[in-house]
Design an enzyme around this catalytic site. Structure first.
Site, short mmCIF file in Angstrom:
data_model
loop_
_atom_site.label_atom_id
_atom_site.label_comp_id
_atom_site.label_asym_id
_atom_site.label_seq_id
_atom_site.Cartn_x
_atom_site.Cartn_y
_atom_site.Cartn_z
N HIS A 1 6.67 5.43 -2.42
CA HIS A 1 7.31 5.57 -1.11
C HIS A 1 8.75 5.10 -1.14
O HIS A 1 9.17 4.40 -2.06
CB HIS A 1 6.52 4.78 -0.06
CG HIS A 1 6.60 3.29 -0.23
ND1 HIS A 1 5.82 2.60 -1.13
CD2 HIS A 1 7.39 2.36 0.35
CE1 HIS A 1 6.12 1.32 -1.08
NE2 HIS A 1 7.08 1.14 -0.20
N TRP B 1 -0.89 -3.40 -0.44
CA TRP B 1 -0.38 -4.75 -0.24
C TRP B 1 -1.46 -5.58 0.46
O TRP B 1 -2.03 -5.13 1.47
CB TRP B 1 0.89 -4.68 0.63
CG TRP B 1 1.69 -5.93 0.60
CD1 TRP B 1 1.83 -6.83 1.63
CD2 TRP B 1 2.49 -6.43 -0.49
NE1 TRP B 1 2.65 -7.85 1.25
CE2 TRP B 1 3.07 -7.63 -0.04
CE3 TRP B 1 2.74 -5.99 -1.78
CZ2 TRP B 1 3.91 -8.40 -0.86
CZ3 TRP B 1 3.57 -6.75 -2.59
CH2 TRP B 1 4.14 -7.94 -2.12
N HIS C 1 13.07 -1.15 7.78
CA HIS C 1 11.98 -1.99 7.26
C HIS C 1 12.33 -3.48 7.37
O HIS C 1 11.48 -4.30 7.70
CB HIS C 1 11.69 -1.60 5.81
CG HIS C 1 10.52 -2.27 5.19
ND1 HIS C 1 9.34 -2.54 5.87
CD2 HIS C 1 10.31 -2.73 3.93
CE1 HIS C 1 8.48 -3.14 5.06
NE2 HIS C 1 9.05 -3.27 3.89
N HIS D 1 3.84 2.18 3.50
CA HIS D 1 4.31 1.59 2.24
C HIS D 1 3.24 1.64 1.14
O HIS D 1 3.32 0.90 0.17
CB HIS D 1 4.77 0.14 2.45
CG HIS D 1 5.95 0.03 3.35
ND1 HIS D 1 7.24 -0.13 2.90
CD2 HIS D 1 6.04 0.11 4.70
CE1 HIS D 1 8.07 -0.17 3.93
NE2 HIS D 1 7.36 -0.03 5.04
N ASP E 1 11.67 3.02 1.04
CA ASP E 1 11.94 2.11 2.17
C ASP E 1 13.25 2.50 2.85
O ASP E 1 14.26 2.76 2.18
CB ASP E 1 12.12 0.67 1.66
CG ASP E 1 10.81 -0.02 1.33
OD1 ASP E 1 9.74 0.56 1.55
OD2 ASP E 1 10.88 -1.18 0.85
N GLU F 1 9.71 2.59 -4.22
CA GLU F 1 8.69 1.66 -4.73
C GLU F 1 7.42 2.43 -5.10
O GLU F 1 7.16 3.52 -4.60
CB GLU F 1 8.36 0.60 -3.68
CG GLU F 1 9.53 -0.36 -3.44
CD GLU F 1 9.34 -1.29 -2.24
OE1 GLU F 1 9.75 -2.46 -2.34
OE2 GLU F 1 8.81 -0.85 -1.20
N HIS G 1 15.04 -7.12 -0.35
CA HIS G 1 15.04 -5.93 0.52
C HIS G 1 16.29 -5.89 1.41
O HIS G 1 16.96 -4.87 1.52
CB HIS G 1 13.79 -5.91 1.41
CG HIS G 1 12.56 -5.39 0.72
ND1 HIS G 1 11.74 -6.20 -0.01
CD2 HIS G 1 12.03 -4.14 0.65
CE1 HIS G 1 10.73 -5.46 -0.49
NE2 HIS G 1 10.90 -4.21 -0.10
ZN LIG Z 1 8.03 -0.51 0.92
#
Ligand SMILES: [Zn+2]
Length: 227
Positions: A66, A32, A72, A62, A68, A190, A178
């Protein structure tokens, strides 16, 4: 001496019906854009004369494939080490989405989604986004409407084939998608790659590493077609 041909190599999916839908962890792999660069380095190497081989891994939780956890996005939320082990182990369904932009109601509603389902969404991301370690910003994401719908249907796990389920650069999309899932006890898988997987029903085995109080954790995820 053992015949090398008979030695099953770990990760060799040709040896079984299981399909690996994880993406490999490696140095400077896709991440990210606002996070630190993943760093995975040999710090000792038997091939270079060291007594042992050792690798140092420095990643955000992340990165790559992975799961979540509620924490988070939800203050005081459940952490990944408290996830029920069977949340991500059991029957799952892969649904293919053709829309090149986002996952919309028209393509989801016809699938008669049932309570407790584990749903993995295969989009063009699988073929397109993992060809490079560069971040692909225009990945296919979930519309908020679909997230609300899936929560109403009572799904247990949702998976998507890129690093986030919300639209890149749109804080309300990332936040709403989310929060809606995580406040309602839906775990989010994800960073899976479904390029080799046809739509249909499977057994899913996926376990995030046992990261104490983690807001997420890297995972290995595999699918086996139901006979
Ligand atoms: Zn994530």
């Amino acid at each position: 001496m053992a015949n090398k041909k008979n030695v099953v190599q770990w990760g060799d999916s040709a040896q079984s019906d299981w399909i690996d839908i994880s993406i490999p962890y490696r140095n400077k792999m896709v991440y990210w854009p606002s996070d630190p660069v993943p760093r995975i380095e040999r710090i000792k190497d038997r091939d270079k004369g060291d007594g042992v081989t050792l690798t140092e891994i420095q990643i955000i939780d992340h990165v790559g494939t992975h799961v979540d956890a509620p924490l988070h996005f939800i203050a005081g939320g459940r952490t990944i080490d408290k996830m029920p082990l069977d949340a991500t182990i059991g029957r799952a369904r892969v649904i293919e989405i053709k829309d090149p932009v986002s996952i919309k109601m028209e393509e989801v509603v016809p699938h008669s989604i049932r309570r407790g389902e584990r749903l993995l969404f295969k989009t063009r991301n699988s073929e397109r986004c993992y060809k490079t370690d560069a971040f692909v910003p225009d990945y296919v994401y979930f519309s908020t409407e679909v997230v609300k719908y899936l929560v109403e249907r009572g799904v247990r796990v949702v998976g998507l084939d890129y690093l986030s389920i919300g639209k890149y650069g749109d804080d309300s999309s990332i936040g709403d998608t989310h929060k809606l899932f995580l406040e309602n006890g839906v775990y989010i898988l994800e960073g899976i790659n479904l390029a080799k997987v046809k739509p249909g029903r499977y057994d899913l085995v996926c376990l995030p590493i046992f990261l104490e109080k983690g807001d997420a954790a890297p995972a290995r995820a595999i699918l086996k077609p139901l006979k």
